[in-house]
Design a protein around this motif. Structure first.
Motif, PDB file in Angstrom:
ATOM      1  N   LEU A 111       0.811  -1.205   0.000  1.00  0.00           N
ATOM      2  CA  LEU A 111       0.000   0.000   0.000  1.00  0.00           C
ATOM      3  C   LEU A 111       0.852   1.265   0.000  1.00  0.00           C
ATOM      4  O   LEU A 111       0.464   2.283  -0.595  1.00  0.00           O
ATOM      5  CB  LEU A 111      -0.937  -0.012   1.212  1.00  0.00           C
ATOM      6  N   VAL A 132      -3.227   7.298  -2.777  1.00  0.00           N
ATOM      7  CA  VAL A 132      -4.672   7.207  -3.004  1.00  0.00           C
ATOM      8  C   VAL A 132      -5.200   8.596  -3.352  1.00  0.00           C
ATOM      9  O   VAL A 132      -4.918   9.571  -2.658  1.00  0.00           O
ATOM     10  CB  VAL A 132      -5.382   6.641  -1.764  1.00  0.00           C
ATOM     11  N   SER A 156     -16.301  -4.124  -0.036  1.00  0.00           N
ATOM     12  CA  SER A 156     -15.175  -3.495  -0.724  1.00  0.00           C
ATOM     13  C   SER A 156     -15.392  -2.000  -0.961  1.00  0.00           C
ATOM     14  O   SER A 156     -16.524  -1.520  -1.002  1.00  0.00           O
ATOM     15  CB  SER A 156     -14.926  -4.199  -2.066  1.00  0.00           C
ATOM     16  N   THR A 157     -14.274  -1.313  -1.129  1.00  0.00           N
ATOM     17  CA  THR A 157     -14.272   0.105  -1.498  1.00  0.00           C
ATOM     18  C   THR A 157     -13.235   0.282  -2.602  1.00  0.00           C
ATOM     19  O   THR A 157     -12.158  -0.315  -2.550  1.00  0.00           O
ATOM     20  CB  THR A 157     -13.899   0.993  -0.299  1.00  0.00           C
ATOM     21  N   LEU A 199      -7.776   0.866  -7.226  1.00  0.00           N
ATOM     22  CA  LEU A 199      -7.349   0.079  -6.069  1.00  0.00           C
ATOM     23  C   LEU A 199      -8.605  -0.375  -5.327  1.00  0.00           C
ATOM     24  O   LEU A 199      -9.324   0.438  -4.739  1.00  0.00           O
ATOM     25  CB  LEU A 199      -6.464   0.938  -5.162  1.00  0.00           C
ATOM     26  N   LYS A 200      -8.879  -1.675  -5.393  1.00  0.00           N
ATOM     27  CA  LYS A 200     -10.067  -2.236  -4.752  1.00  0.00           C
ATOM     28  C   LYS A 200      -9.676  -2.819  -3.398  1.00  0.00           C
ATOM     29  O   LYS A 200      -8.937  -3.784  -3.324  1.00  0.00           O
ATOM     30  CB  LYS A 200     -10.695  -3.319  -5.638  1.00  0.00           C
ATOM     31  N   LYS A 201     -10.188  -2.214  -2.339  1.00  0.00           N
ATOM     32  CA  LYS A 201      -9.884  -2.648  -0.978  1.00  0.00           C
ATOM     33  C   LYS A 201     -11.023  -3.529  -0.467  1.00  0.00           C
ATOM     34  O   LYS A 201     -12.177  -3.113  -0.423  1.00  0.00           O
ATOM     35  CB  LYS A 201      -9.722  -1.438  -0.062  1.00  0.00           C
ATOM     36  N   GLU A 250     -12.362  -5.721   2.735  1.00  0.00           N
ATOM     37  CA  GLU A 250     -12.190  -5.864   4.186  1.00  0.00           C
ATOM     38  C   GLU A 250     -12.370  -7.331   4.582  1.00  0.00           C
ATOM     39  O   GLU A 250     -13.481  -7.784   4.843  1.00  0.00           O
ATOM     40  CB  GLU A 250     -13.167  -4.965   4.927  1.00  0.00           C
ATOM     41  N   HIS A 274      -2.291  -8.096  -6.786  1.00  0.00           N
ATOM     42  CA  HIS A 274      -3.052  -8.076  -5.532  1.00  0.00           C
ATOM     43  C   HIS A 274      -2.119  -8.368  -4.375  1.00  0.00           C
ATOM     44  O   HIS A 274      -1.070  -8.993  -4.541  1.00  0.00           O
ATOM     45  CB  HIS A 274      -4.217  -9.070  -5.558  1.00  0.00           C
ATOM     46  N   GLU A 319      -2.702  -6.502   3.214  1.00  0.00           N
ATOM     47  CA  GLU A 319      -2.014  -5.651   4.189  1.00  0.00           C
ATOM     48  C   GLU A 319      -2.992  -5.279   5.293  1.00  0.00           C
ATOM     49  O   GLU A 319      -4.120  -4.854   5.018  1.00  0.00           O
ATOM     50  CB  GLU A 319      -1.488  -4.398   3.491  1.00  0.00           C
ATOM     51  N   ASP A 331      -6.499  -6.539   5.110  1.00  0.00           N
ATOM     52  CA  ASP A 331      -7.325  -6.092   3.984  1.00  0.00           C
ATOM     53  C   ASP A 331      -6.690  -6.575   2.690  1.00  0.00           C
ATOM     54  O   ASP A 331      -5.470  -6.512   2.534  1.00  0.00           O
ATOM     55  CB  ASP A 331      -7.440  -4.568   3.946  1.00  0.00           C
ATOM     56  N   TYR A 377      -6.089  -6.017  -1.243  1.00  0.00           N
ATOM     57  CA  TYR A 377      -6.085  -4.956  -2.252  1.00  0.00           C
ATOM     58  C   TYR A 377      -5.901  -5.603  -3.629  1.00  0.00           C
ATOM     59  O   TYR A 377      -4.934  -6.338  -3.840  1.00  0.00           O
ATOM     60  CB  TYR A 377      -4.960  -3.954  -1.991  1.00  0.00           C
TER      61      TYR A 377
END
Length: 325
Positions: free
Chosen positions: A23, A28, A38-39, A54-56, A58, A92, A95, A98, A100
């Motif tokens: 990350l 960002v 996801s966010t 960047l798809k995070k 959780e 991918h 971290e 999470d 990513y």
């Protein structure tokens, strides 16, 4: 095994050292959207100076094994695809618990946003523009189907547009790979307005790639009418299912749209999946129709034929509402 290891496995020192493996290597920039777990953000890679999505995800919020399997499947499917009309997988990593997923950035938004813009400005897409977009959607889906991957969630919000105007199919969170012995699947997943009748029925029956074709028909209709064919105010799932099962949608006006467009919608929105065309045929029609409109425009303007990436065509026309039944 930890959630992290279950999703990604042991992370090697090599993958951590790569420019896309941590990350801290990203700046960002902007929030783009949110899913269930996801966010998505736009970001700039500090080493390559490239802009990415960047798809995070959780992982800590995923209490059941199915959600974790969905993550693993999405990454696996993305890694198998390489086509200009499919969002490209880059990398991918995990971290702080999470996940990513680093993806190609389509910075001009998605088809849902574009349709909302046309509605707000009281304009419609020209048919030439509809075919320009639709042929790219079909080309991407044909690539997916050739890899025996079913999308299962084709909708305007999952159809992305690059800064250059290129269309990309994305979000394979519900995608499904068909092995050599798989003939149909049974999970009732997807977005109801775009789900085929065999998928939305109360008593689940099997479905296959032809279910994606139904969704394509809904997309083609929506680009013309600026709303889903089965949209209705305050519809619940039961009433939506009833509309779908009797094909209760208003026909597109023949005074505006070609017979070919209206006929293709009707062929895709057929209750019996065996009667729908496959993606190769749909893509062929889409390519042919776009070429016809380009040729007609060139004859009218007496200009040379543009390359497929040309953006010289106007996307707008005045809106003529679709008559409700």
């Amino acid at each position: 095994m930890s959630i992290q290891q279950n999703v990604i496995g042991p992370v090697s020192a090599h993958s951590i050292s790569t420019s896309y493996g941590a990350l801290k290597n990203f700046e960002v920039i902007k929030y783009l959207g949110k899913g269930h777990f996801s966010t998505v953000f736009s970001a700039r890679n500090r080493f390559t100076n490239s802009y990415v999505a960047l798809k995070k995800v959780e992982l800590s919020q995923m209490a059941d094994a199915k959600a974790i399997e969905d993550c693993k499947r999405e990454i696996s499917l993305l890694q198998q695809l390489n086509h200009p009309n499919v969002i490209k997988y880059i990398s991918h990593f995990v971290e702080d618990n999470d996940l990513y997923i680093v993806l190609e950035l389509a910075s001009a938004g998605d088809l849902a946003q574009m349709i909302k813009h046309f509605v707000k400005t009281n304009k419609r897409m020209t048919e030439k523009t509809i075919w320009k977009f639709f042929r790219q959607i079909c080309s991407g889906l044909e690539h997916m189907h050739s890899k025996r991957i079913m999308h299962r969630d084709i909708k305007p919000a999952n159809i992305f547009i690059s800064a250059e105007g290129a269309v990309r199919l994305g979000d394979l969170g519900l995608g499904r790979f068909f092995g050599s012995k798989t003939t149909s699947v049974y999970s009732m997943v997807g977005t109801p307005y775009y789900m085929s009748p065999e998928r939305i029925q109360e008593h689940i029956i099997g479905y296959d790639f032809r279910s994606d074709i139904w969704s394509l028909g809904c997309i083609l209709y929506e680009m013309a009418a600026l709303r889903s064919p089965f949209f209705g105010e305050n519809l619940n799932l039961v009433s939506l299912r009833a509309k779908i099962l009797v094909l209760d949608y208003a026909p597109l006006p023949a005074s505006i749209f070609s017979h070919e467009l209206r006929h293709l919608v009707a062929r895709c929105l057929v209750l019996d999946p065996e009667q729908r065309p496959d993606i190769t045929e749909v893509n062929h029609i889409a390519q042919m129709m776009y070429a016809r409109f380009v040729e007609q425009a060139n004859m009218a303007n007496n200009t040379p034929t543009p390359t497929p990436s040309s953006r010289d065509d106007s996307a707008c026309g005045s809106v003529t509402p679709v008559n409700n039944r």
